[in-house]
Write a protein that holds these residues in place. Structure first.
Motif, PDB file in Angstrom:
ATOM      1  N   THR A 191     -73.577 -28.765 -62.945  1.00 56.27           N
ATOM      2  CA  THR A 191     -73.018 -27.427 -63.142  1.00 56.27           C
ATOM      3  C   THR A 191     -72.720 -26.750 -61.813  1.00 56.27           C
ATOM      4  O   THR A 191     -73.526 -26.795 -60.880  1.00 56.27           O
ATOM      5  N   ASP A 192     -71.558 -26.118 -61.749  1.00 54.25           N
ATOM      6  CA  ASP A 192     -71.199 -25.310 -60.585  1.00 54.25           C
ATOM      7  C   ASP A 192     -71.974 -23.996 -60.650  1.00 54.25           C
ATOM      8  O   ASP A 192     -71.898 -23.274 -61.651  1.00 54.25           O
ATOM      9  N   SER A 193     -72.714 -23.695 -59.602  1.00 57.54           N
ATOM     10  CA  SER A 193     -73.622 -22.546 -59.632  1.00 57.54           C
ATOM     11  C   SER A 193     -72.886 -21.210 -59.709  1.00 57.54           C
ATOM     12  O   SER A 193     -73.401 -20.248 -60.281  1.00 57.54           O
ATOM     13  N   LEU A 194     -71.684 -21.130 -59.155  1.00 58.05           N
ATOM     14  CA  LEU A 194     -70.961 -19.855 -59.141  1.00 58.05           C
ATOM     15  C   LEU A 194     -70.341 -19.532 -60.497  1.00 58.05           C
ATOM     16  O   LEU A 194     -70.450 -18.404 -60.990  1.00 58.05           O
ATOM     17  N   PHE A 203     -68.653 -27.162 -65.416  1.00 56.88           N
ATOM     18  CA  PHE A 203     -68.973 -28.494 -64.924  1.00 56.88           C
ATOM     19  C   PHE A 203     -68.435 -28.638 -63.500  1.00 56.88           C
ATOM     20  O   PHE A 203     -67.384 -28.090 -63.165  1.00 56.88           O
ATOM     21  N   ASN A 204     -69.167 -29.394 -62.666  1.00 58.03           N
ATOM     22  CA  ASN A 204     -68.749 -29.559 -61.277  1.00 58.03           C
ATOM     23  C   ASN A 204     -68.055 -30.906 -61.060  1.00 58.03           C
ATOM     24  O   ASN A 204     -67.832 -31.673 -61.998  1.00 58.03           O
ATOM     25  N   ARG A 205     -67.722 -31.188 -59.806  1.00 56.72           N
ATOM     26  CA  ARG A 205     -66.991 -32.421 -59.489  1.00 56.72           C
ATOM     27  C   ARG A 205     -67.814 -33.663 -59.816  1.00 56.72           C
ATOM     28  O   ARG A 205     -67.261 -34.690 -60.228  1.00 56.72           O
ATOM     29  N   ARG A 206     -69.114 -33.583 -59.650  1.00 57.50           N
ATOM     30  CA  ARG A 206     -69.960 -34.738 -59.954  1.00 57.50           C
ATOM     31  C   ARG A 206     -69.814 -35.138 -61.418  1.00 57.50           C
ATOM     32  O   ARG A 206     -69.661 -36.321 -61.741  1.00 57.50           O
ATOM     33  N   TYR A 207     -69.854 -34.148 -62.306  1.00 59.59           N
ATOM     34  CA  TYR A 207     -69.712 -34.451 -63.729  1.00 59.59           C
ATOM     35  C   TYR A 207     -68.270 -34.822 -64.060  1.00 59.59           C
ATOM     36  O   TYR A 207     -68.023 -35.628 -64.961  1.00 59.59           O
ATOM     37  N   PHE A 208     -67.331 -34.241 -63.333  1.00 60.29           N
ATOM     38  CA  PHE A 208     -65.928 -34.604 -63.513  1.00 60.29           C
ATOM     39  C   PHE A 208     -65.737 -36.101 -63.299  1.00 60.29           C
ATOM     40  O   PHE A 208     -65.048 -36.769 -64.083  1.00 60.29           O
ATOM     41  N   ASN A 209     -66.333 -36.643 -62.239  1.00 67.87           N
ATOM     42  CA  ASN A 209     -66.188 -38.073 -61.948  1.00 67.87           C
ATOM     43  C   ASN A 209     -66.697 -38.928 -63.104  1.00 67.87           C
ATOM     44  O   ASN A 209     -66.098 -39.956 -63.446  1.00 67.87           O
ATOM     45  N   PRO A 244     -63.272 -28.511 -68.983  1.00 67.83           N
ATOM     46  CA  PRO A 244     -62.830 -27.819 -67.767  1.00 67.83           C
ATOM     47  C   PRO A 244     -63.859 -27.990 -66.647  1.00 67.83           C
ATOM     48  O   PRO A 244     -65.066 -28.023 -66.903  1.00 67.83           O
ATOM     49  N   PHE A 245     -63.376 -28.087 -65.414  1.00 69.09           N
ATOM     50  CA  PHE A 245     -64.252 -28.300 -64.259  1.00 69.09           C
ATOM     51  C   PHE A 245     -63.821 -27.397 -63.103  1.00 69.09           C
ATOM     52  O   PHE A 245     -62.641 -27.067 -62.972  1.00 69.09           O
ATOM     53  N   ARG A 246     -64.777 -27.051 -62.275  1.00 65.99           N
ATOM     54  CA  ARG A 246     -64.433 -26.506 -60.965  1.00 65.99           C
ATOM     55  C   ARG A 246     -64.611 -27.644 -59.968  1.00 65.99           C
ATOM     56  O   ARG A 246     -65.714 -28.146 -59.765  1.00 65.99           O
ATOM     57  N   PHE A 250     -59.387 -26.192 -59.792  1.00 64.24           N
ATOM     58  CA  PHE A 250     -60.028 -26.509 -61.067  1.00 64.24           C
ATOM     59  C   PHE A 250     -59.351 -27.727 -61.681  1.00 64.24           C
ATOM     60  O   PHE A 250     -58.198 -28.042 -61.367  1.00 64.24           O
ATOM     61  N   GLY A 251     -60.072 -28.406 -62.548  1.00 67.95           N
ATOM     62  CA  GLY A 251     -59.520 -29.562 -63.248  1.00 67.95           C
ATOM     63  C   GLY A 251     -59.766 -29.445 -64.738  1.00 67.95           C
ATOM     64  O   GLY A 251     -60.723 -28.800 -65.182  1.00 67.95           O
ATOM     65  N   ILE A 252     -58.897 -30.079 -65.524  1.00 64.24           N
ATOM     66  CA  ILE A 252     -59.021 -30.063 -66.983  1.00 64.24           C
ATOM     67  C   ILE A 252     -58.776 -31.472 -67.507  1.00 64.24           C
ATOM     68  O   ILE A 252     -57.774 -32.105 -67.158  1.00 64.24           O
ATOM     69  N   ILE A 253     -59.678 -31.963 -68.336  1.00 62.15           N
ATOM     70  CA  ILE A 253     -59.475 -33.215 -69.069  1.00 62.15           C
ATOM     71  C   ILE A 253     -59.425 -32.867 -70.550  1.00 62.15           C
ATOM     72  O   ILE A 253     -60.309 -32.176 -71.066  1.00 62.15           O
ATOM     73  N   LEU A 254     -58.377 -33.331 -71.221  1.00 64.76           N
ATOM     74  CA  LEU A 254     -58.233 -33.113 -72.661  1.00 64.76           C
ATOM     75  C   LEU A 254     -58.207 -34.462 -73.367  1.00 64.76           C
ATOM     76  O   LEU A 254     -57.516 -35.384 -72.927  1.00 64.76           O
TER      77      LEU A 254
END
Length: 241
Positions: A75-78, A82-88, A149-151, A157-161
């Protein structure tokens, strides 16, 4: 003979009495021992039960803490996204799932337009507030089970659908863009509108075995750059690499 019989009966009676008394004492002694053993056993079992309950409670607490740590690591704290780690993790998983199922894979990248100028004008603390506002729109707009959705970092930001066709995927991107624009967040440093806007670059494609995961990210990034070149505050979407 009568006297001897009487003595014998008396002695026999005394022996029986002594035997009965001894038996009563033995039974009493055994009863005391049994009571002590049962009391000790109950105490031991009670302690074991308490320790088991404590162990279960400790195990549940540990599971809860591990879950919170895992969630924090993803999780992105701000923004709470979801953060980049989870995005990967999600990106690789869903790409492979689309490859197996022969269904479209959708990935979008978005940037806040002229965000550097926003920070220069309003300060980084207000910039953080703007990032949180963008994140809120993403989270409220993308609520299907297959929306992620991710930061990714900074103002990116990134989005996977998943489980969606390309037409509806593009419409989802437009909803996000319109949602940000409708916030009417003042942005005097913008060169297109006096309010905060975003640009989106996306790709919707059915993956093939010879297609690399990085190629899709590169295409989405290229489309994001094209959206900026064409005037920003728009969605640039393609169905090919």
């Amino acid at each position: 003979i009568t006297y001897e019989n009487a003595v014998a009966k008396y002695e026999h009676s005394m022996l029986l009495t002594q035997y009965e008394n001894a038996l009563i004492q033995l039974v009493f002694f055994l009863g005391v021992i049994l009571a002590l053993v049962m009391g000790l056993a109950w105490t031991i079992f009670a302690r074991i039960e308490v320790q088991q309950q404590q162990l279960i409670a400790s195990s549940e607490t540990l599971k809860h803490l591990n879950l919170k740590l895992e969630q924090a690591s993803y999780t992105d704290s701000l923004t709470g996204m979801f953060n980049r780690r989870y995005f990967n993790i999600v990106y690789e998983r869903e790409f492979k799932r689309s490859l197996r199922s022969n269904n479209p894979f959708v990935f979008m990248m978005l940037d806040i337009d002229f965000f550097k100028q926003y920070n220069d004008t309003y300060g980084h603390l207000q910039g953080d507030v703007a990032l949180q506002a963008v994140a809120k729109v993403l989270k409220t707009t993308l609520q299907r089970p297959g929306d992620y959705p991710f930061r990714l970092g900074g103002e990116e930001f990134g989005i996977i659908l998943t489980d969606i066709d390309c037409k509806n995927a593009r419409s989802m991107g437009e909803k996000v863009r319109e949602g940000i624009e409708s916030l009417k967040i003042e942005h005097k440093g913008s060169k297109i509108l006096p309010t905060l806007t975003i640009s989106i670059g996306g790709i919707c494609i059915v993956p093939t075995a010879d297609m690399s995961e990085d190629a899709l990210i590169h295409t989405a990034d290229t489309n994001l750059y094209a959206a900026k070149e064409r005037g920003r505050n728009q969605v640039m979407f393609t169905n090919t690499l």
